[in-house]
Design an enzyme around this catalytic site. Structure first.
Site, short mmCIF file in Angstrom:
data_model
loop_
_atom_site.label_atom_id
_atom_site.label_comp_id
_atom_site.label_asym_id
_atom_site.label_seq_id
_atom_site.Cartn_x
_atom_site.Cartn_y
_atom_site.Cartn_z
N SER A 62 0.75 -1.24 -0.02
CA SER A 62 0.01 0.08 0.02
C SER A 62 0.92 1.18 0.00
O SER A 62 2.27 1.01 0.22
CB SER A 62 -0.84 0.04 1.25
OG SER A 62 -1.65 1.11 1.43
N TYR B 215 -1.70 -1.08 10.54
CA TYR B 215 -1.90 -1.32 9.33
C TYR B 215 -0.25 -0.93 8.64
O TYR B 215 0.29 -1.56 7.88
CB TYR B 215 -3.15 -0.88 8.65
CG TYR B 215 -3.15 -1.10 7.13
CD1 TYR B 215 -3.55 -2.31 6.76
CD2 TYR B 215 -3.01 0.17 6.30
CE1 TYR B 215 -3.52 -2.36 5.31
CE2 TYR B 215 -3.01 -0.06 5.02
CZ TYR B 215 -3.32 -1.39 4.38
OH TYR B 215 -3.35 -1.53 3.06
#
Length: 180
Positions: free
Chosen positions: A99, A112
């Site tokens: 990401s 995350y």
């Protein structure tokens, strides 16, 4: 199954193997079934994971472990069992979908981001270790893609976020991203 059917492939052109990235003990068997199907694995696309919507100071240790068990350890474990097959067959390609948050931090995504940062470190090292065997590694860092990742994100106590974030809603379509 929906994706396989929509692709127009015939039944003998694909084989669906369910995999739970949090069940690390099941991974070796799934990898062996994948290898047995066609005798090799040429490309591994690590695209599993779960996001987070919670402030760092509110996130429980159990939630942090859950995120790392799926996003980091699950991905590493699948790769660890695929690598020997790729080396034996003389090469392959491992693609890790990280990401943009694996490069930068965003409030409410501490664990995350940490799990995605960890993937970068691990796969950067692995790339140098397996390159001589013809195994190539790519880490892809998409930004906001219009998927259900925010709906499926977990909150500080592990409960589903269950909302589509504005940034996800405005994101690039998954079809357009796949083409790119």
């Amino acid at each position: 199954e929906r994706v396989a059917k929509a692709s127009g492939l015939s039944d003998h052109d694909y084989h669906i193997l369910p995999l739970d990235l949090s069940d690390h003990a099941s991974i070796p068997e799934v990898v062996e079934k994948a290898v047995a199907w066609k005798g090799r694995i040429d490309i591994l696309i690590n695209n599993g994971g779960v996001s987070q919507r919670a402030l760092a100071q509110s996130t429980t240790l159990e939630v942090e472990k859950k995120l790392f068990n799926i996003n980091y350890f699950g991905t590493v474990e699948v790769t660890r069992h695929v690598i020997p097959h790729m080396i034996k067959q003389g090469g392959g390609h491992i693609n890790v979908v990280s990401s943009v948050l694996g490069k930068i931090g965003v409030s409410g995504r501490s664990t995350y981001c940490g799990s995605k940062h960890a993937l970068h470190g691990y796969f950067d090292v692995l790339r140098s270790e397996v390159h001589e065997h013809g195994v190539h590694i790519s880490v892809v860092c998409p930004g906001y893609i219009k998927t259900n990742v925010s709906r499926n994100a977990i909150s500080a106590d592990g409960m589903p976020h269950a909302k589509m974030d504005h940034s996800q809603m405005k994101g690039m379509s998954s079809e357009k991203f796949a083409q790119k």
